[in-house]
Write a protein that holds these residues in place. Structure first.
Motif, PDB file in Angstrom:
ATOM      1  N   MET A 105     -79.405 -60.146 -68.547  1.00  0.00           N
ATOM      2  CA  MET A 105     -79.928 -58.852 -68.130  1.00  0.00           C
ATOM      3  C   MET A 105     -78.759 -57.996 -67.730  1.00  0.00           C
ATOM      4  SD  MET A 105     -82.239 -57.476 -65.073  1.00  0.00           S
ATOM      5  CE  MET A 105     -83.671 -58.412 -65.661  1.00  0.00           C
ATOM      6  N   VAL A 106     -78.393 -56.834 -68.526  1.00  0.00           N
ATOM      7  CA  VAL A 106     -77.525 -56.081 -68.168  1.00  0.00           C
ATOM      8  C   VAL A 106     -77.979 -54.967 -67.308  1.00  0.00           C
ATOM      9  CG1 VAL A 106     -76.797 -56.050 -70.535  1.00  0.00           C
ATOM     10  CG2 VAL A 106     -78.412 -54.354 -69.930  1.00  0.00           C
ATOM     11  N   ASP A 107     -76.856 -54.314 -66.495  1.00  0.00           N
ATOM     12  CA  ASP A 107     -77.241 -53.307 -65.482  1.00  0.00           C
ATOM     13  C   ASP A 107     -77.764 -51.954 -66.093  1.00  0.00           C
ATOM     14  OD1 ASP A 107     -76.264 -54.778 -63.406  1.00  0.00           O
ATOM     15  OD2 ASP A 107     -73.994 -54.121 -63.943  1.00  0.00           O
ATOM     16  N   VAL A 108     -77.487 -51.389 -67.290  1.00  0.00           N
ATOM     17  CA  VAL A 108     -77.860 -50.379 -67.813  1.00  0.00           C
ATOM     18  C   VAL A 108     -77.841 -50.499 -69.249  1.00  0.00           C
ATOM     19  CG1 VAL A 108     -77.520 -47.647 -68.123  1.00  0.00           C
ATOM     20  CG2 VAL A 108     -76.713 -48.831 -66.083  1.00  0.00           C
ATOM     21  N   ALA A 109     -79.318 -50.175 -69.710  1.00  0.00           N
ATOM     22  CA  ALA A 109     -79.307 -50.146 -71.334  1.00  0.00           C
ATOM     23  C   ALA A 109     -79.598 -48.412 -71.623  1.00  0.00           C
ATOM     24  CB  ALA A 109     -80.654 -50.695 -71.639  1.00  0.00           C
ATOM     25  N   ILE A 110     -78.751 -48.133 -72.633  1.00  0.00           N
ATOM     26  CA  ILE A 110     -78.656 -46.773 -73.119  1.00  0.00           C
ATOM     27  C   ILE A 110     -79.001 -46.564 -74.454  1.00  0.00           C
ATOM     28  CG2 ILE A 110     -77.142 -44.691 -73.303  1.00  0.00           C
ATOM     29  CD1 ILE A 110     -74.969 -46.187 -71.460  1.00  0.00           C
ATOM     30  N   ILE A 111     -80.014 -45.724 -74.522  1.00  0.00           N
ATOM     31  CA  ILE A 111     -80.803 -45.704 -75.942  1.00  0.00           C
ATOM     32  C   ILE A 111     -80.495 -44.333 -76.436  1.00  0.00           C
ATOM     33  CG2 ILE A 111     -82.910 -45.698 -77.110  1.00  0.00           C
ATOM     34  CD1 ILE A 111     -84.110 -47.261 -74.778  1.00  0.00           C
ATOM     35  N   GLY A 112     -79.564 -44.364 -77.492  1.00  0.00           N
ATOM     36  CA  GLY A 112     -79.128 -43.064 -78.185  1.00  0.00           C
ATOM     37  C   GLY A 112     -77.411 -42.921 -78.288  1.00  0.00           C
ATOM     38  N   GLY A 113     -77.048 -43.032 -79.620  1.00  0.00           N
ATOM     39  CA  GLY A 113     -75.529 -43.012 -79.495  1.00  0.00           C
ATOM     40  C   GLY A 113     -74.862 -41.724 -79.866  1.00  0.00           C
ATOM     41  N   GLY A 114     -75.445 -40.647 -79.464  1.00  0.00           N
ATOM     42  CA  GLY A 114     -75.186 -39.219 -79.769  1.00  0.00           C
ATOM     43  C   GLY A 114     -74.296 -38.742 -78.313  1.00  0.00           C
ATOM     44  N   PRO A 115     -73.658 -37.637 -78.323  1.00  0.00           N
ATOM     45  CA  PRO A 115     -72.656 -37.158 -77.135  1.00  0.00           C
ATOM     46  C   PRO A 115     -73.344 -37.643 -75.918  1.00  0.00           C
ATOM     47  CG  PRO A 115     -73.085 -35.416 -78.832  1.00  0.00           C
ATOM     48  CD  PRO A 115     -74.254 -36.453 -79.033  1.00  0.00           C
ATOM     49  N   ALA A 116     -74.671 -37.605 -75.400  1.00  0.00           N
ATOM     50  CA  ALA A 116     -75.164 -37.776 -74.093  1.00  0.00           C
ATOM     51  C   ALA A 116     -75.133 -39.297 -73.759  1.00  0.00           C
ATOM     52  CB  ALA A 116     -76.543 -37.547 -73.926  1.00  0.00           C
ATOM     53  N   GLY A 117     -75.487 -40.124 -74.871  1.00  0.00           N
ATOM     54  CA  GLY A 117     -75.306 -41.733 -74.865  1.00  0.00           C
ATOM     55  C   GLY A 117     -74.049 -42.253 -74.625  1.00  0.00           C
ATOM     56  N   ILE A 118     -73.018 -41.618 -75.314  1.00  0.00           N
ATOM     57  CA  ILE A 118     -71.792 -42.004 -75.323  1.00  0.00           C
ATOM     58  C   ILE A 118     -71.036 -41.750 -73.986  1.00  0.00           C
ATOM     59  CG2 ILE A 118     -69.249 -41.595 -76.246  1.00  0.00           C
ATOM     60  CD1 ILE A 118     -70.552 -41.071 -78.992  1.00  0.00           C
ATOM     61  N   ALA A 119     -71.297 -40.365 -73.585  1.00  0.00           N
ATOM     62  CA  ALA A 119     -70.973 -39.957 -72.120  1.00  0.00           C
ATOM     63  C   ALA A 119     -71.465 -40.962 -71.082  1.00  0.00           C
ATOM     64  CB  ALA A 119     -71.118 -38.745 -71.992  1.00  0.00           C
ATOM     65  N   ALA A 120     -72.640 -41.289 -71.065  1.00  0.00           N
ATOM     66  CA  ALA A 120     -73.373 -42.040 -70.190  1.00  0.00           C
ATOM     67  C   ALA A 120     -72.526 -43.489 -70.403  1.00  0.00           C
ATOM     68  CB  ALA A 120     -74.875 -42.319 -70.640  1.00  0.00           C
ATOM     69  N   ALA A 121     -72.341 -44.036 -71.530  1.00  0.00           N
ATOM     70  CA  ALA A 121     -71.882 -45.388 -71.648  1.00  0.00           C
ATOM     71  C   ALA A 121     -70.394 -45.543 -70.797  1.00  0.00           C
ATOM     72  CB  ALA A 121     -71.822 -45.653 -72.982  1.00  0.00           C
ATOM     73  N   LEU A 122     -69.761 -44.384 -71.395  1.00  0.00           N
ATOM     74  CA  LEU A 122     -68.454 -44.138 -70.816  1.00  0.00           C
ATOM     75  C   LEU A 122     -68.237 -44.300 -69.169  1.00  0.00           C
ATOM     76  CD1 LEU A 122     -66.670 -41.530 -72.987  1.00  0.00           C
ATOM     77  CD2 LEU A 122     -66.349 -44.089 -73.041  1.00  0.00           C
ATOM     78  N   ASN A 123     -69.032 -43.696 -68.590  1.00  0.00           N
ATOM     79  CA  ASN A 123     -69.245 -43.690 -67.135  1.00  0.00           C
ATOM     80  C   ASN A 123     -69.667 -45.062 -66.468  1.00  0.00           C
ATOM     81  OD1 ASN A 123     -68.358 -40.706 -65.677  1.00  0.00           O
ATOM     82  ND2 ASN A 123     -69.062 -40.457 -67.816  1.00  0.00           N
ATOM     83  N   SER A 140     -81.859 -50.711 -65.404  1.00  0.00           N
ATOM     84  CA  SER A 140     -81.866 -49.472 -65.537  1.00  0.00           C
ATOM     85  C   SER A 140     -81.596 -48.910 -66.840  1.00  0.00           C
ATOM     86  CB  SER A 140     -80.685 -48.639 -64.632  1.00  0.00           C
ATOM     87  OG  SER A 140     -81.121 -47.157 -64.743  1.00  0.00           O
ATOM     88  N   VAL A 141     -82.414 -48.056 -67.137  1.00  0.00           N
ATOM     89  CA  VAL A 141     -82.251 -47.216 -68.677  1.00  0.00           C
ATOM     90  C   VAL A 141     -81.917 -45.928 -68.625  1.00  0.00           C
ATOM     91  CG1 VAL A 141     -83.637 -46.895 -70.639  1.00  0.00           C
ATOM     92  CG2 VAL A 141     -83.986 -48.985 -69.746  1.00  0.00           C
ATOM     93  N   ILE A 142     -81.191 -45.582 -69.654  1.00  0.00           N
ATOM     94  CA  ILE A 142     -80.896 -44.009 -69.784  1.00  0.00           C
ATOM     95  C   ILE A 142     -81.503 -43.602 -71.126  1.00  0.00           C
ATOM     96  CG2 ILE A 142     -79.305 -42.164 -70.199  1.00  0.00           C
ATOM     97  CD1 ILE A 142     -77.210 -43.820 -68.264  1.00  0.00           C
ATOM     98  N   LEU A 143     -82.360 -42.640 -71.456  1.00  0.00           N
ATOM     99  CA  LEU A 143     -82.902 -42.152 -72.672  1.00  0.00           C
ATOM    100  C   LEU A 143     -81.872 -40.990 -73.010  1.00  0.00           C
ATOM    101  CD1 LEU A 143     -86.716 -42.055 -72.030  1.00  0.00           C
ATOM    102  CD2 LEU A 143     -85.420 -43.723 -73.131  1.00  0.00           C
ATOM    103  N   ALA A 144     -81.182 -41.216 -74.225  1.00  0.00           N
ATOM    104  CA  ALA A 144     -80.469 -40.170 -74.846  1.00  0.00           C
ATOM    105  C   ALA A 144     -80.767 -40.044 -76.296  1.00  0.00           C
ATOM    106  CB  ALA A 144     -78.982 -40.450 -74.552  1.00  0.00           C
ATOM    107  N   THR A 145     -82.248 -40.003 -76.658  1.00  0.00           N
ATOM    108  CA  THR A 145     -82.433 -40.271 -77.960  1.00  0.00           C
ATOM    109  C   THR A 145     -82.517 -38.782 -78.848  1.00  0.00           C
ATOM    110  OG1 THR A 145     -84.676 -40.107 -77.427  1.00  0.00           O
ATOM    111  CG2 THR A 145     -83.971 -42.418 -77.758  1.00  0.00           C
ATOM    112  N   GLY A 146     -82.168 -37.884 -78.107  1.00  0.00           N
ATOM    113  CA  GLY A 146     -82.357 -36.624 -78.685  1.00  0.00           C
ATOM    114  C   GLY A 146     -83.801 -35.971 -78.932  1.00  0.00           C
ATOM    115  N   VAL A 147     -83.845 -34.907 -79.608  1.00  0.00           N
ATOM    116  CA  VAL A 147     -85.122 -34.141 -79.746  1.00  0.00           C
ATOM    117  C   VAL A 147     -85.857 -34.517 -81.238  1.00  0.00           C
ATOM    118  CG1 VAL A 147     -84.249 -31.862 -80.516  1.00  0.00           C
ATOM    119  CG2 VAL A 147     -86.252 -32.147 -79.197  1.00  0.00           C
ATOM    120  N   ASN A 148     -86.809 -34.670 -81.250  1.00  0.00           N
ATOM    121  CA  ASN A 148     -87.708 -34.699 -82.497  1.00  0.00           C
ATOM    122  C   ASN A 148     -87.971 -33.335 -83.231  1.00  0.00           C
ATOM    123  OD1 ASN A 148     -89.056 -35.633 -84.588  1.00  0.00           O
ATOM    124  ND2 ASN A 148     -90.932 -36.094 -83.303  1.00  0.00           N
TER     125      ASN A 148
END
Length: 289
Positions: free
Chosen positions: A1-19, A102-110
């Motif tokens: 189990m990881v601490d944080v799963a980040i869904i979305g590899g755009g600017p928001a997801g990348i910034a979240a992953a770095l932090n 924990s999960v961060i949704l950064a999937t963008g907008v449809n």
């Protein structure tokens, strides 16, 4: 189990992953594509601080180099569901699953609006995952409602199991040779009558046992059962937390303005908020809570 799963590899997801990485918490970063097509389409960006006139391609390369330098790997898989399991989450992709605190949704907008009646039929004749649900309709009939090119491969797989009606729902999407269906049809509504799902379009009605819909992003309410969302946008608090404990959202998915700078700022905040949440879980466990 990881601490944080980040869904979305755009600017928001990348910034979240770095932090999250900087704060020494384990993470997994999911993305449907190696680079954000939305960024790549930008010829010139003038409102991103410190990088006047940068092209989308150059910015995308800078993002990619940054996460590689930090040792962050991007898992190129389209996530289809996120389930709250009490004090952790299960993230699924077809027949694979991962657990995260924990999960961060950064999937963008449809960009494509939901079809009237679609949300009510999710799991009852509407699906977004051919690998997950295709075998349920073996020997039957399915519709493929295509908003993007990923529908081609999915339709090919489904055609091995059932008869397929391919419906291009967006201009520029072409019906594969040999498949039944219109050249283009604009969906107006979808309903269920008995065992049949019926799609209403400007070219008439089409029906099958199930409708598989393929878009660039899954609606938040379909991705995460129980999430508080309205008109395709997730409602968040100032720390980017949602109504579900341990679930955060950042970037375009939280609504306008749809700007890269805003997405990066929210991603950073969501990443730090997720770390604080995970730290709280650890403190509670150590104190016997």
């Amino acid at each position: 189990m990881v601490d944080v799963a980040i869904i979305g590899g755009g600017p928001a997801g990348i910034a979240a992953a770095l932090n999250v990485q900087i704060r020494n918490r384990t993470l997994i970063l999911f993305s449907k594509e190696a680079e954000s097509k939305k960024i790549l389409r930008a010829k010139r960006i003038d409102n991103y601080p410190g990088m006047p006139g940068i092209s989308g391609g150059a910015l995308s390369k800078a993002y990619r180099n940054h996460i590689e330098d930090m040792g962050i790997e991007v898992v190129l898989k389209p996530i289809d569901h996120v389930y709250a399991m009490g004090d952790y989450y299960v993230v699924t992709c077809a027949d694979e699953m991962w657990e995260a605190k924990s999960v961060i949704l950064a999937t963008g907008v449809n960009d494509d609006k939901l079809i009237i009646g679609e949300e009510e039929l999710v799991g009852q004749g509407v699906s977004y995952c051919a690998t997950c649900d295709g075998r349920l309709y073996k020997g039957g009939s399915v519709m493929v409602i295509a908003y993007n090119e990923s529908a081609y491969e999915e339709a090919g797989y489904l055609s091995e199991l059932a008869s397929v009606t391919f419906i291009p729902a967006k201009k520029g999407i072409k019906k594969p040779d040999g498949m039944e269906g219109p050249d283009y049809a604009k969906p107006a509504g979808i309903r269920r009558e008995g065992r049949r799902v019926i799609l209403e379009t400007d070219q008439g009605e089409f029906y099958a046992d199930c409708a598989f819909i393929f878009r660039n992003a899954i609606a938040p309410a379909s991705l995460v059962p129980g999430i508080d969302a309205q008109e395709g946008c997730v409602k968040v608090n100032r720390d980017l937390s949602t109504n579900l404990p341990g679930l955060f959202a950042a970037g375009d998915i939280t609504g306008a303005p749809y700007q890269i700078a805003k997405a990066v700022g929210e991603g950073a905040t969501a990443g730090l908020s997720a770390v604080s949440y995970v730290n709280g879980l650890k403190d509670s466990s150590e104190n016997g809570g």
